[in-house]
Design a protein around this motif. Structure first.
Motif, PDB file in Angstrom:
ATOM      1  N   GLY A  58      -7.089  -2.092 -33.982  1.00  0.00           N
ATOM      2  CA  GLY A  58      -7.904  -2.005 -35.183  1.00  0.00           C
ATOM      3  C   GLY A  58      -7.234  -2.524 -36.436  1.00  0.00           C
ATOM      4  O   GLY A  58      -7.844  -2.525 -37.510  1.00  0.00           O
ATOM      5  N   HIS A  59      -5.993  -2.982 -36.310  1.00  0.00           N
ATOM      6  CA  HIS A  59      -5.239  -3.451 -37.477  1.00  0.00           C
ATOM      7  C   HIS A  59      -4.962  -4.938 -37.343  1.00  0.00           C
ATOM      8  O   HIS A  59      -4.564  -5.416 -36.276  1.00  0.00           O
ATOM      9  N   ALA A  60      -5.169  -5.669 -38.427  1.00  0.00           N
ATOM     10  CA  ALA A  60      -4.823  -7.090 -38.459  1.00  0.00           C
ATOM     11  C   ALA A  60      -4.496  -7.470 -39.891  1.00  0.00           C
ATOM     12  O   ALA A  60      -5.243  -7.136 -40.817  1.00  0.00           O
ATOM     13  N   GLN A  61      -3.414  -8.166 -40.053  1.00  0.00           N
ATOM     14  CA  GLN A  61      -3.004  -8.622 -41.371  1.00  0.00           C
ATOM     15  C   GLN A  61      -3.170 -10.133 -41.435  1.00  0.00           C
ATOM     16  O   GLN A  61      -2.640 -10.855 -40.586  1.00  0.00           O
ATOM     17  N   LEU A  62      -3.911 -10.595 -42.435  1.00  0.00           N
ATOM     18  CA  LEU A  62      -4.192 -12.022 -42.573  1.00  0.00           C
ATOM     19  C   LEU A  62      -3.589 -12.574 -43.857  1.00  0.00           C
ATOM     20  O   LEU A  62      -3.429 -11.854 -44.846  1.00  0.00           O
ATOM     21  N   GLN A  63      -3.300 -13.852 -43.828  1.00  0.00           N
ATOM     22  CA  GLN A  63      -2.916 -14.594 -45.023  1.00  0.00           C
ATOM     23  C   GLN A  63      -3.865 -15.768 -45.184  1.00  0.00           C
ATOM     24  O   GLN A  63      -4.234 -16.412 -44.197  1.00  0.00           O
ATOM     25  N   ILE A  64      -4.263 -16.050 -46.414  1.00  0.00           N
ATOM     26  CA  ILE A  64      -5.063 -17.242 -46.688  1.00  0.00           C
ATOM     27  C   ILE A  64      -4.147 -18.459 -46.637  1.00  0.00           C
ATOM     28  O   ILE A  64      -3.102 -18.496 -47.285  1.00  0.00           O
ATOM     29  N   THR A  65      -4.540 -19.446 -45.834  1.00  0.00           N
ATOM     30  CA  THR A  65      -3.739 -20.669 -45.730  1.00  0.00           C
ATOM     31  C   THR A  65      -4.380 -21.843 -46.453  1.00  0.00           C
ATOM     32  O   THR A  65      -3.684 -22.794 -46.812  1.00  0.00           O
ATOM     33  N   GLU A  66      -5.697 -21.772 -46.668  1.00  0.00           N
ATOM     34  CA  GLU A  66      -6.373 -22.901 -47.312  1.00  0.00           C
ATOM     35  C   GLU A  66      -7.742 -22.462 -47.794  1.00  0.00           C
ATOM     36  O   GLU A  66      -8.415 -21.657 -47.150  1.00  0.00           O
ATOM     37  N   VAL A  67      -8.155 -23.001 -48.936  1.00  0.00           N
ATOM     38  CA  VAL A  67      -9.524 -22.854 -49.435  1.00  0.00           C
ATOM     39  C   VAL A  67     -10.009 -24.257 -49.774  1.00  0.00           C
ATOM     40  O   VAL A  67      -9.350 -24.981 -50.522  1.00  0.00           O
ATOM     41  N   ARG A  68     -11.139 -24.646 -49.188  1.00  0.00           N
ATOM     42  CA  ARG A  68     -11.593 -26.014 -49.424  1.00  0.00           C
ATOM     43  C   ARG A  68     -13.097 -26.063 -49.633  1.00  0.00           C
ATOM     44  O   ARG A  68     -13.843 -25.232 -49.104  1.00  0.00           O
ATOM     45  N   SER A  69     -13.519 -27.053 -50.392  1.00  0.00           N
ATOM     46  CA  SER A  69     -14.934 -27.309 -50.622  1.00  0.00           C
ATOM     47  C   SER A  69     -15.409 -28.355 -49.623  1.00  0.00           C
ATOM     48  O   SER A  69     -14.713 -29.352 -49.381  1.00  0.00           O
ATOM     49  N   LEU A  70     -16.586 -28.130 -49.055  1.00  0.00           N
ATOM     50  CA  LEU A  70     -17.109 -29.013 -48.018  1.00  0.00           C
ATOM     51  C   LEU A  70     -18.410 -29.656 -48.471  1.00  0.00           C
ATOM     52  O   LEU A  70     -19.287 -28.996 -49.028  1.00  0.00           O
ATOM     53  N   GLN A  71     -18.516 -30.942 -48.196  1.00  0.00           N
ATOM     54  CA  GLN A  71     -19.706 -31.730 -48.487  1.00  0.00           C
ATOM     55  C   GLN A  71     -20.320 -32.190 -47.160  1.00  0.00           C
ATOM     56  O   GLN A  71     -19.642 -32.214 -46.135  1.00  0.00           O
ATOM     57  N   PRO A  72     -21.602 -32.559 -47.168  1.00  0.00           N
ATOM     58  CA  PRO A  72     -22.212 -33.054 -45.930  1.00  0.00           C
ATOM     59  C   PRO A  72     -21.388 -34.185 -45.312  1.00  0.00           C
ATOM     60  O   PRO A  72     -20.939 -35.103 -45.998  1.00  0.00           O
ATOM     61  N   GLY A  73     -21.156 -34.077 -44.013  1.00  0.00           N
ATOM     62  CA  GLY A  73     -20.357 -35.055 -43.291  1.00  0.00           C
ATOM     63  C   GLY A  73     -18.922 -34.645 -43.095  1.00  0.00           C
ATOM     64  O   GLY A  73     -18.221 -35.236 -42.267  1.00  0.00           O
ATOM     65  N   ASP A  74     -18.457 -33.628 -43.846  1.00  0.00           N
ATOM     66  CA  ASP A  74     -17.085 -33.155 -43.665  1.00  0.00           C
ATOM     67  C   ASP A  74     -16.939 -32.444 -42.320  1.00  0.00           C
ATOM     68  O   ASP A  74     -17.835 -31.699 -41.893  1.00  0.00           O
ATOM     69  N   ILE A  75     -15.810 -32.650 -41.670  1.00  0.00           N
ATOM     70  CA  ILE A  75     -15.543 -32.085 -40.344  1.00  0.00           C
ATOM     71  C   ILE A  75     -14.197 -31.363 -40.380  1.00  0.00           C
ATOM     72  O   ILE A  75     -13.254 -31.811 -41.031  1.00  0.00           O
ATOM     73  N   TYR A  76     -14.126 -30.233 -39.697  1.00  0.00           N
ATOM     74  CA  TYR A  76     -12.827 -29.601 -39.485  1.00  0.00           C
ATOM     75  C   TYR A  76     -12.726 -29.160 -38.034  1.00  0.00           C
ATOM     76  O   TYR A  76     -13.738 -28.942 -37.365  1.00  0.00           O
ATOM     77  N   SER A  77     -11.482 -29.065 -37.571  1.00  0.00           N
ATOM     78  CA  SER A  77     -11.252 -28.787 -36.159  1.00  0.00           C
ATOM     79  C   SER A  77     -10.697 -27.388 -35.955  1.00  0.00           C
ATOM     80  O   SER A  77     -10.061 -26.814 -36.844  1.00  0.00           O
ATOM     81  N   LEU A  78     -10.936 -26.851 -34.762  1.00  0.00           N
ATOM     82  CA  LEU A  78     -10.404 -25.565 -34.329  1.00  0.00           C
ATOM     83  C   LEU A  78      -9.544 -25.806 -33.103  1.00  0.00           C
ATOM     84  O   LEU A  78      -9.996 -26.405 -32.130  1.00  0.00           O
ATOM     85  N   LEU A  79      -8.310 -25.343 -33.171  1.00  0.00           N
ATOM     86  CA  LEU A  79      -7.415 -25.416 -32.023  1.00  0.00           C
ATOM     87  C   LEU A  79      -6.545 -24.166 -32.075  1.00  0.00           C
ATOM     88  O   LEU A  79      -5.433 -24.190 -32.587  1.00  0.00           O
ATOM     89  N   PRO A  80      -7.105 -23.040 -31.582  1.00  0.00           N
ATOM     90  CA  PRO A  80      -6.455 -21.734 -31.766  1.00  0.00           C
ATOM     91  C   PRO A  80      -4.969 -21.760 -31.403  1.00  0.00           C
ATOM     92  O   PRO A  80      -4.594 -22.391 -30.409  1.00  0.00           O
ATOM     93  N   PRO A  81      -4.142 -21.128 -32.262  1.00  0.00           N
ATOM     94  CA  PRO A  81      -4.552 -20.307 -33.406  1.00  0.00           C
ATOM     95  C   PRO A  81      -4.820 -21.097 -34.683  1.00  0.00           C
ATOM     96  O   PRO A  81      -5.253 -20.522 -35.682  1.00  0.00           O
TER      97      PRO A  81
END
Length: 224
Positions: free
Chosen positions: A137-160
């Motif tokens: 039930g416990h998890a500690q997170l850190q923000i690594t990035e905040v970004r603005s997205l426009q139509p056509g922008d893509i980002y990838s997921l490759l856990p973690p």
């Protein structure tokens, strides 16, 4: 807490829209993902231009799959509309529709994938988990990035990497993003985080237009 869900296969691939553009894209995904199965970073890199092409075409997604959903399990009127899933449940494509001003819960995906903005504008906040997961039930997170997205922008997921985030619609109209994920995302048990109090819980987001087979079987068993 369940970190991995084993899902029963379906009788056949499921298509929820009729679109030649989507069918062609899925065929490409299958071919590339098989050839690059040992290196998912290569999978993502090779798929990105084809995904970019799909996002640029604005006629293939029916309007009913670009609508908000007041009954959303994710809350905030967020619609999660399944467009396609493979019968072995190793691949899904869905649209996520977030009303203006609404924000998704902080969540993970537990799969490789690509997400692209199809319509509207978003702010994405990306997190990294920094605890060892040993305390339930416990998890500690850190923000690594905040970004603005426009139509056509893509980002990838490759856990973690990049797998934990929250997304807010910043446009005056709902934002629509297209998700390509290497699992049946709406039906696997994933994690929902509350960074303000360092907590985490399991959740299954479901889809706005398609039940999870596991839920149907549970309901049928209860009825009997």
């Amino acid at each position: 807490m369940t970190n991995q869900t084993i899902l029963e296969p379906l009788p056949e691939d499921q298509w929820f829209i009729e679109s030649q553009e989507l069918r062609s894209f899925v065929a490409t995904v299958r071919e590339i993902s098989v050839r690059t199965a040992d290196d998912r970073s290569q999978t993502l890199a090779r798929l990105e231009p084809f995904f970019q092409e799909l996002l640029a075409q604005q006629e293939w997604l029916p309007e009913q799959f670009a609508q908000v959903n007041p009954e959303s399990r994710m809350g905030g009127g967020i619609g999660q509309w399944l467009l396609y899933r493979a019968k072995d449940r190793s691949l899904s494509i869905f649209s996520l529709v977030i009303p203006p001003g609404s924000t998704t819960p902080v969540h993970d995906h537990l799969a490789w994938g690509l997400i692209g903005l199809y319509r509207g504008n978003q702010k994405e906040t990306v997190y990294r988990r920094v605890d060892n997961g040993s305390l339930a039930g416990h998890a500690q997170l850190q923000i690594t990035e905040v970004r603005s997205l426009q139509p056509g922008d893509i980002y990838s997921l490759l856990p973690p990497d990049g797998d934990i985030h929250a997304v807010t619609t910043t446009s005056q109209s709902a934002s629509v993003s297209i998700h390509l994920l290497g699992n049946d995302t709406g039906c696997v048990w994933r994690h929902q985080f509350i960074p303000e109090v360092d907590s985490v819980k399991s959740f299954r987001s479901g889809y706005s237009n398609a039940p999870c087979k596991e839920e149907e079987e549970k309901e049928n068993a209860q009825i009997r």
